[in-house]
Design an enzyme around this catalytic site. Structure first.
Site, PDB file in Angstrom:
ATOM      1  N   ASP A   1      14.040  36.527  37.108  1.00 37.00           N
ATOM      2  CA  ASP A   1      13.043  36.581  38.169  1.00 37.00           C
ATOM      3  C   ASP A   1      11.749  37.209  37.681  1.00 37.00           C
ATOM      4  O   ASP A   1      11.733  37.947  36.688  1.00 37.00           O
ATOM      5  CB  ASP A   1      13.581  37.333  39.390  1.00 37.00           C
ATOM      6  CG  ASP A   1      14.006  38.767  39.068  1.00 37.00           C
ATOM      7  OD1 ASP A   1      14.711  38.944  38.063  1.00 37.00           O
ATOM      8  OD2 ASP A   1      13.639  39.694  39.810  1.00 37.00           O
TER       9      ASP A   1
ATOM     10  N   GLU B   1      16.227  41.327  39.389  1.00 35.35           N
ATOM     11  CA  GLU B   1      15.977  42.622  38.735  1.00 35.35           C
ATOM     12  C   GLU B   1      14.722  43.269  39.300  1.00 35.35           C
ATOM     13  O   GLU B   1      14.670  44.496  39.468  1.00 35.35           O
ATOM     14  CB  GLU B   1      15.846  42.422  37.223  1.00 35.35           C
ATOM     15  CG  GLU B   1      15.781  43.721  36.420  1.00 35.35           C
ATOM     16  CD  GLU B   1      14.367  44.277  36.240  1.00 35.35           C
ATOM     17  OE1 GLU B   1      14.236  45.412  35.746  1.00 35.35           O
ATOM     18  OE2 GLU B   1      13.390  43.569  36.591  1.00 35.35           O
TER      19      GLU B   1
END
Length: 362
Positions: A70, A132
């Site tokens: 991400d 994350e």
């Protein structure tokens, strides 16, 4: 595919944490599968995202290479290039995630493509996670599968940007939401009612006092900056109108702690006013790895001296499994999360060369 076309494809997936990363995981899984890896997909609890674990080779030990898929949003930032396309300007490559941390993923995929022709003596493993950037929310859903699926690696490298320095430590973090309760009423009769902003303000002052106490008396690590745990109040909301006594206020705060500390112990030392409920909304562990356990990596670095990071990573989860874990990747976080995010092309090639030497060493 060569390194830069791989990075171009990765940047083209707009894997902002608010969106699905499934197209990227599908593509990366296919790339690894075609390279001879056994790939295990791990869906998120909500089903809209996924991670993967992949292994090449047989036998014990080996190296695990870890990254998150991400990226942070681009809205509100003044980009001068398309954020989800790779753009070259001189010696630098621009696009969201070039530094944090699709550049490292591109290096891992480029490495993977050459392993079948020249298999290394020990296994090579890959872990790709999600969310994350939202506080390491994906890796806790994967971590219990790592050893059952991959075996126990001798080394884990989390490829967050460190300019290819070997980082052996960083703080952990716990995030909290405090709900402060009161009773609503007309402000002309304010003394008759409990104003929810008052205990919220008292809690802010208690957090400030706790920070001052930690600076004076807290456990210290001189290699960290700041050298002790930190307490931070970031968001305070409450009230609907000036002439209404607020019956509810919300305070968001965090504790960033040394790896050997527990945030709940720090929280327990902070007085909580009456009428306040506190809930933990997210946490990740710190990292503290003995550099002596990272010799296989250190021997390959131009500067093997260990460093510590100001920001958090997923590395503490792998270290929690007893795997010697370091953070080491191309680029610098000073370029991450910025408009026109970029990385030097030389950093990527240096990272790929390092990974090649690492998986073939010993």
């Amino acid at each position: 595919m060569p390194l830069l076309p791989l990075l171009d494809r990765l940047i083209g997936f707009p894997t902002v944490s608010s969106q699905s990363n499934l197209p990227l995981i599908d593509w990366a899984g296919a790339q690894l599968g075609a390279a001879g890896f056994a790939v295990t997909r791990i869906p998120s609890a909500c089903g809209t995202k996924a991670g993967l674990l992949a292994r090449f080779g047989t036998g014990p030990g080996g190296t695990l290479l870890s990254a998150h898929t991400d990226v942070v949003p681009v809205e509100g930032q003044d980009w001068t290039v398309a954020p989800f396309a790779l753009t070259r300007r001189g010696a630098r490559l621009h696009g969201r995630g070039t530094t944090d941390m699709k550049g490292f993923i591109a290096c891992v995929l480029a490495l993977a493509e050459g392993l079948r022709a020249r298999p290394p003596a020990r296994p090579v493993m890959v872990a790709l996670s999600w969310d994350e950037e939202l506080g390491c929310r994906g890796i806790p859903q994967m971590i219990d599968r790592v050893i059952p699926v991959l075996g126990r690696p001798e080394l884990c490298v989390v490829g967050e940007p460190t300019l290819l320095r070997m980082a052996t430590g960083h703080k952990g973090k716990a995030s909290y939401r405090a709900i402060c309760h009161g009773t609503a009423g007309h402000s002309a009769l304010a003394p008759r009612y409990r104003n929810a902003l008052h205990p919220a303000a008292e809690l802010v002052l208690a957090l400030r006092a706790a920070q001052e106490r930690l600076l004076r008396e807290g456990l210290r690590d001189p290699d960290q900056d700041p050298p002790c745990a930190t307490v931070h109040a970031g968001v305070l909301r409450g009230g609907v109108a000036l002439n209404v006594v607020p019956d509810r206020a919300e305070l968001l705060f965090e504790i960033r702690h040394l790896a050997q500390e527990r945030p709940e112990d720090i929280l327990a030392g902070i007085p909580v006013p009456e009428g306040v409920e506190i809930a933990c909304t997210g946490a990740y562990p710190g990292l503290e790895t003995d550099p002596a356990r990272l010799g296989a990596l250190a021997r390959l670095l131009p500067d093997p001296a260990p460093v510590k990071l100001a920001y958090g990573t997923e590395a503490g989860y792998f270290a929690g499994l007893g795997i010697p874990t370091a953070v080491c990747g191309p680029g610098t976080m000073e370029d991450g999360h910025q408009p026109d995010e970029s990385i030097a092309e030389t950093e990527l090639h240096a990272c790929l060369a390092l990974l090649e030497r690492l998986v073939r060493a010993g």
